[in-house]
Design a protein around this motif. Structure first.
Motif, PDB file in Angstrom:
ATOM      1  N   ARG A  35       0.837  -1.213   0.000  1.00  0.00           N
ATOM      2  CA  ARG A  35       0.000   0.000   0.000  1.00  0.00           C
ATOM      3  C   ARG A  35       0.873   1.266   0.000  1.00  0.00           C
ATOM      4  N   GLU A  36       1.947   1.248   0.787  1.00  0.00           N
ATOM      5  CA  GLU A  36       2.884   2.388   0.757  1.00  0.00           C
ATOM      6  C   GLU A  36       3.396   2.634  -0.664  1.00  0.00           C
ATOM      7  N   GLN A  37       3.781   1.547  -1.332  1.00  0.00           N
ATOM      8  CA  GLN A  37       4.322   1.677  -2.688  1.00  0.00           C
ATOM      9  C   GLN A  37       3.294   2.263  -3.649  1.00  0.00           C
ATOM     10  N   HIS A  38       2.035   2.107  -3.321  1.00  0.00           N
ATOM     11  CA  HIS A  38       0.962   2.605  -4.180  1.00  0.00           C
ATOM     12  C   HIS A  38       0.310   3.859  -3.607  1.00  0.00           C
ATOM     13  N   GLY A  39       1.006   4.511  -2.654  1.00  0.00           N
ATOM     14  CA  GLY A  39       0.518   5.782  -2.116  1.00  0.00           C
ATOM     15  C   GLY A  39      -0.712   5.654  -1.240  1.00  0.00           C
ATOM     16  N   LEU A  40      -0.916   4.470  -0.663  1.00  0.00           N
ATOM     17  CA  LEU A  40      -2.098   4.240   0.169  1.00  0.00           C
ATOM     18  C   LEU A  40      -1.675   4.039   1.624  1.00  0.00           C
ATOM     19  N   GLU A  41      -2.579   4.337   2.535  1.00  0.00           N
ATOM     20  CA  GLU A  41      -2.300   4.091   3.944  1.00  0.00           C
ATOM     21  C   GLU A  41      -2.847   2.723   4.366  1.00  0.00           C
ATOM     22  N   GLY A  42      -2.490   2.337   5.568  1.00  0.00           N
ATOM     23  CA  GLY A  42      -3.053   1.105   6.123  1.00  0.00           C
ATOM     24  C   GLY A  42      -2.350  -0.143   5.609  1.00  0.00           C
ATOM     25  N   GLY A  43      -3.048  -1.273   5.707  1.00  0.00           N
ATOM     26  CA  GLY A  43      -2.457  -2.543   5.299  1.00  0.00           C
ATOM     27  C   GLY A  43      -1.920  -3.310   6.497  1.00  0.00           C
ATOM     28  N   GLU A  44      -1.648  -4.577   6.261  1.00  0.00           N
ATOM     29  CA  GLU A  44      -1.219  -5.466   7.343  1.00  0.00           C
ATOM     30  C   GLU A  44       0.285  -5.359   7.584  1.00  0.00           C
ATOM     31  N   ARG A  45       0.683  -5.355   8.865  1.00  0.00           N
ATOM     32  CA  ARG A  45       2.104  -5.468   9.217  1.00  0.00           C
ATOM     33  C   ARG A  45       2.299  -6.848   9.852  1.00  0.00           C
ATOM     34  N   ASN A  46       2.301  -7.853   9.002  1.00  0.00           N
ATOM     35  CA  ASN A  46       2.360  -9.244   9.458  1.00  0.00           C
ATOM     36  C   ASN A  46       3.594  -9.941   8.869  1.00  0.00           C
TER      37      ASN A  46
END
Lengths: 214, 214
Positions: B45-56
């Motif tokens: 998501r960071e790479q696509h300019g988005l926030e959030g996503g799993e940190r797993n």
């Protein structure tokens, strides 16, 4: 609560047996490579009256599986194996010898009616009314421990299709077979949803356990 | 020491793409299920300019792989993807946008000569002399970090056959595709020997790393 676990060893390219199985090589060309991880364990050697063997992740996993099992379901070929041959010989005693390693009730799916067979601590009951019946009888006999679906792939897939498998325990051998019997030959891909719940490895295998989602 | 790692996502039944790929669905029927584990990560998501996503486990593994990579080898289809299409368009800028996520030299195997392409922090160099040449150039450019073989399956298999892959990082998606492009279509089964060296899992994937034995 009883969990039904389908356990099977598969090559990295998805085969449970190699091509061209024969009486002498029932696992087909290269198929013996699938089970090198199990044959090397101390548990396997103990079961065969031998000393030594590895006490590694493979060995621990096999022991934990045996300890948690209350009843076993298997297909006719897994029962008769090399000695009974492919012809469904209704009197053969299978290839498990006088003291099979189960020690719990085993339900064998077959087309031939025959009376139960007691070998050592294990009673084999022959079931001719299909996988759901074999599974129901194993559930009743498991006494709260797990029902272990020992294969082959055909029986495991039938139980998966019938929604009767809770967990899938794959032993992935780090080898390719290139051709042969595929594990998931008859499953509708869109209907099987899995969630990995454990992953272990030794130098000889990766052991992945999945929960079957409904 | 530079390690060459071939990394790819595969279905539990051994496919890297489903059947009937099209321009709109280059991964074939059901193929998008393969990459659900990656798309859900905070890194993606960071790479696509988005926030959030799993940190797993999935997220950690992707970050560690990116941090350890000094150069990338990829095939033409992985470069051109959906936007460049299947026709090897020699001028398309690929589907990676103005700021591709690599930040290290990328060597693209192709049949079309063209000058290097600089997009953001990434330089794409087009190699027409085969996988061994692409690999040698990536090794020289990696500056002691790893060479990352990003696929597709065809390029990875060519490098495996040439004995140029040290480790195989499989992301096994817990799904079946039933048909499509197989990961190990062209490898001679008897010639590939692997040893599992790591196994991790999240609810969405199993990540198994193998050492290629020679």
């Amino acid at each position: 609560m009883t969990t039904t676990v389908f356990e099977i060893t598969v090559s990295l390219d998805g085969y449970v047996a190699g091509p061209d199985p024969t009486l002498d090589a029932p696992l087909g060309a290269g198929g013996e490579r699938l089970h090198e991880w199990a044959v090397g364990t101390a548990y396997w050697r103990e079961q065969h009256g031998l000393e030594g063997g590895e006490r590694n992740a493979d060995d621990e996993l096999v022991r934990a599986q045996v300890d948690s099992t209350g009843a076993v379901v298997m297909g006719r070929r897994m029962f008769s194996g090399g000695s009974g041959g492919w012809d469904d010989d209704p009197v053969a005693n299978g290839w498990w010898g006088d003291e099979p390693p189960f020690g719990v009730p085993v339900f064998v799916l077959t087309h031939h009616r025959r009376p139960p067979l007691v070998l050592g601590r294990t009673t084999f009951t022959f079931v001719t009314d299909g996988v759901a019946d074999a599974h129901a009888r194993a559930l009743a006999a498991a006494d709260g421990r797990n029902v272990h679906v020992a294969g082959g792939a055909e029986i495991g897939q039938q139980l998966l299709e019938a929604g009767l498998v809770d967990e899938l325990q794959l032993h992935v051998a780090p080898t390719l077979l290139g051709d042969g019997t595929r594990l998931f030959e008859r499953i509708d891909p869109a209907r099987l949803r899995l969630e990995p719940i454990r992953a272990l490895h030794s130098p000889l295998a990766t052991h992945v356990r999945y929960r079957v989602l409904r």
